[in-house]
Enzyme design. Sequence first.
Site: not given
Length: 411
Positions: A248, A244-246
Amino acid sequence: QLSQLTLEQVLKWAHTAFHSGRREQLVHVTSFGPSGMVILHQLDALGLTPSVPIISIDTLHLFPETYDFIKSLKQTPRDADSYRFETPLQIQTYSPKAHSKTRSEFDSAYGENLYKTDYERYSYLTKVEPTVRALEQQHARAWITGRRRSQGGERANLQILEIDEMADTSTITSGKNKVVRYKLNPLALWTYDQVWDYIRKHHVPYNPLHDKGYKSVGDTMTTIAVEKTADERSGRFVGMDKTECGMHSIQAKALAAQKAAQVKSESVKTTGSSSSQDGLKKKKKHDGPEPLPCTGCLELDPTTLMDLIDSGTTDVLMEFHSPFCGHCRNFAPTYEKVAQALLDHASIDVARYDITYQKIPKKAEELGIKVTSTPTLFFVQRLPEFSVEKFKGTRTAEGIVDWIKSKTDYL
């Protein structure tokens, strides 16, 4: 029941619910990936793009093709077969603050390998902070994302509508009141194939990198092309043990809240207060969510987790959670009921592990304790042989206790 509505119906409902003509509004935060383009196409078809701000987060480390693609969306397509937006897109771009306006400036200030040496800080600087700033400046009551369950990882249990758990930034001011901010995931139940079928049917433009094997596109340093049969996000965060990217992920949300608390604490110090006690009260107001209650639960850290697994003599039910997770807060009373139901049994312990600021030890992951969403429950059993099993049933107190009963002979 949003799950029963079409994409068109969900967007219409959201626009009515969150865009009532007051200061707060519905916004679309997108990286212009396939899912984002589907949503953008539908917003345009509904005539909503003029009233729904389109927000782009520029990390300063995107692919040249991505920058070119975003630029092309603001122009009239030359290809007659390409989709023409009814209204020219007004894309508002947010990038890292301060002196970093280009990738070279950012790398000079923080080091070109910051994403390797301190990914959480890199994520905060390039993704979380710009997103938080955009939502605040746009007075977002709700923001639309293109996340889907079929993308796996932390998205596997995604709901169409959820509270945006960005700690202090999860509320916005409406007059004298605080209003909860929401995150809308209108494609949560869509599959990868459904997204691409829609794109082809409606001739929706897409990033040309997708024709070169990039199923999901992010920063140049952490994104690779993958085989056609590979999982959709398998080419993202390569070698970084992330899904997951930052903007979210739970740990990034915690970091954002921590940074916000630091800033506000400094503000309290500089502005002063009528008394030191008053200052302490103001500071505590911004310290984030209170710890979740669980009478009778063992609170674990990386060391005690491994001690309990390696040297413990009892079976253990473990919950992996975060107080920044809305689902975890909703589940907390249920888990406390489970703990109370098992409290008098000497053969089992009930424990919790807060993943907000601490990672799960590699050895625990090798034993099968892999957490991709929260809350997640695991049962560590000693006899007849050591085993670790993840709970996959309905998260009710009765269901969890019955699940343990089916595996033991002491309840």
